[in-house]
Design a protein around this motif. Structure first.
Motif, short mmCIF file in Angstrom:
data_model
loop_
_atom_site.label_atom_id
_atom_site.label_comp_id
_atom_site.label_asym_id
_atom_site.label_seq_id
_atom_site.Cartn_x
_atom_site.Cartn_y
_atom_site.Cartn_z
N SER A 178 0.84 -1.20 0.00
CA SER A 178 0.00 0.00 0.00
C SER A 178 0.87 1.24 0.00
N TRP A 179 0.48 2.22 -0.82
CA TRP A 179 1.16 3.52 -0.85
C TRP A 179 0.11 4.62 -0.85
N ARG A 194 3.98 4.21 3.27
CA ARG A 194 4.08 2.83 2.78
C ARG A 194 3.71 1.83 3.87
N PHE A 195 2.95 0.79 3.48
CA PHE A 195 2.63 -0.35 4.35
C PHE A 195 2.92 -1.63 3.58
N VAL A 238 11.55 6.06 9.63
CA VAL A 238 10.99 4.91 10.35
C VAL A 238 10.15 5.45 11.51
N ASN A 239 8.94 5.90 11.18
CA ASN A 239 8.12 6.56 12.19
C ASN A 239 7.34 5.58 13.06
N PRO A 286 3.12 2.19 9.41
CA PRO A 286 3.63 2.92 8.25
C PRO A 286 5.10 3.33 8.41
N GLN A 287 5.76 3.42 7.27
CA GLN A 287 7.00 4.16 7.15
C GLN A 287 6.82 5.16 6.01
N PHE A 288 7.65 6.18 6.01
CA PHE A 288 7.46 7.31 5.10
C PHE A 288 8.71 7.48 4.25
#
Length: 458
Positions: A64-65, A76-77, A193-194, A235-237
């Protein structure tokens, strides 16, 4: 540095093709089928795409974006699942990675963190490289190459015990690529890396961050993939920023500001119906603790992880976790000098609390810590260090590393970047030259940083 055009400019400069960022699975536990279904989702100020691959044996790969107006990046997932009541175990999860893989562009430097970064080796240096071991090359035949001048004669992804020169542990906030275009505009492309709670291995787990490709990577031998496994990472961004003649450190610092689980939590709650497996705020609580620390504890850390299992465990088959639904998440934070720690956005569940610190043998462990959605869990504990009697002598520092020994955290003063020596191919530090008579260490007289090699077994 965060205008909505930055993502377009960075992708254009990189000639990056394809939707989002590619993913692969070197351990072969999962695979992209090539005939994924696609679903478009959108809101008032965002849009996203969800690609779902389901193969004939029930393996699910869902990527997923999401793009949001005014934000210069991709959310992003990655979801991995296995649903087959009669099928065999797929073995360990192994390695999964999502990558920003540029094809050209302004990128000149790879960046692991504020301390570890270097110029990319030139095409000439790579043409003349000499292989010295798996994924490690000698570049000394091109002594004028910027990488050789600043970082090392050796270009390596691998290090002893499967670590990497450009690796970091899971405390990493952001890592990626940096470069300057011909007009003087500096660009950064960063995996921020949130949220790390769906990863495995705790804060000490080490993995590759960047090697010319910027990785969002999970590499682990646990858990075992059996029927019912279903986990969503993220999520990461993937964040793009820029500035006129802006330094690498400034662009990285800007990216690190977003490495906060609280950042964009309302947005993630909004898109949660489109991301199977993401845990929204309504299913999370908070955790606070007071830890009466041993007097000599340095850099104390708290970890919440799978109940009944060490947070670094590599084989969940030996644990009490139900393997078909390995739902435990992980959280950590530093304990203040007064003994306080607070962790927000903890998924509701039952956890093991672990405290560890440099200078202390063993860990403090407390099982059955319950976190409930919408509530605050409070814990107060006294940490009494393990002891088997009166200590007679000590070699090294109990801090879950061997950095205090020679060629460990010691800096390479022969290169301007001064990398920690443990990050460089170990053949650069010739053991027979440094220890012609072998190790001869006398307790109370010898020095760990001079008289003991950082790699055991010598």
């Amino acid at each position: 540095m965060r205008d909505s055009f930055t993502v377009v400019r960075c992708l254009r400069h990189s000639r990056h093709t394809g939707i989002g960022t590619p993913a692969d699975f070197p351990s072969a536990g999962f695979a992209i089928t090539g005939n994924a279904s696609a679903e478009i989702a959108q809101g008032a100020d965002w849009a996203g795409i969800v690609l779902t691959d389901i193969d004939v044996i029930g393996r699910i790969v869902q990527r997923s974006w999401f793009l949001r107006n005014t934000e210069s990046g991709l959310h992003r997932f990655l979801r991995l699942g296995y649903h087959n009541t009669t099928g065999p175990s797929l073995g360990a999860l192994g390695e999964s990675r999502t990558m920003f893989r540029p094809n050209g562009g302004p990128w000149t430097h790879i960046v692991t963190n504020r301390e570890q970064w270097a110029p990319l080796p030139s095409a000439e240096a790579l043409t003349q490289e000499v292989s010295v071991q798996d994924a490690t090359w000698y570049l000394g035949l091109t002594p004028d190459d910027p990488y050789v001048i600043q970082e090392s004669d050796y270009w390596t992804k691998w290090l002893i015990r499967a670590q990497y020169t450009f690796a970091d542990n899971q405390t990493n906030k952001a890592h990626g690529l940096y470069g300057i275009a011909v007009d003087g505009t500096a660009f950064g492309a960063w995996w921020v890396v949130n949220q790390k709670d769906a990863f495995f291995g705790g804060p000490l787990h080490i993995d590759l961050m960047v090697d010319g490709i910027a990785y969002n990577k999970q590499s682990t031998r646990s858990p075992n993939i059996t029927n019912g496994f279903d986990r969503t990472f993220g999520p990461q961004f993937l964040y793009f920023n820029h500035g006129q003649n802006t330094s690498l450190q400034d662009l990285l610092a800007d990216a690190e500001l977003l490495a906060d689980p609280e950042w964009n939590s309302a947005f993630y709650d909004e898109i949660a119906p489109n991301v199977a497996g993401y845990v929204p705020s309504s299913a999370r609580g908070s955790f606070t603790a007071y830890v009466q620390l041993p007097p000599v504890a340095q850099e104390p850390t708290v970890v919440l992880s799978a109940n009944g299992v060490h947070f670094q465990v590599h084989d969940l088959q030996r644990s009490t976790i139900t393997l078909s639904t390995p739902t435990a998440y992980q959280y950590w934070g530093s304990i203040s000098s007064e003994g306080h720690i607070a962790i927000t956005r903890v998924k509701a569940g039952t956890y093991r609390l672990t405290c560890f610190a440099a200078g202390i043998f063993g860990d403090f462990v407390l099982d059955n810590v319950v976190v409930r959605a919408g509530e605050e869990t409070r814990v107060s504990v006294v940490w009494t260090p393990e002891s088997a009697g009166k200590e007679l002598w000590r070699l090294g520092v109990p801090d879950k590393s061997s950095g205090e020994f020679r060629n460990g955290n010691e800096r390479d003063e022969t290169h301007p970047n001064r990398p920690a020596k443990y990050r460089i191919y170990s053949g650069a530090w010739d053991f027979p030259t440094q220890f012609p008579e072998g190790v001869n260490f006398t307790i109370g007289e010898s020095r760990e940083g001079v008289d003991w090699f950082f790699i055991g077994g010598h």
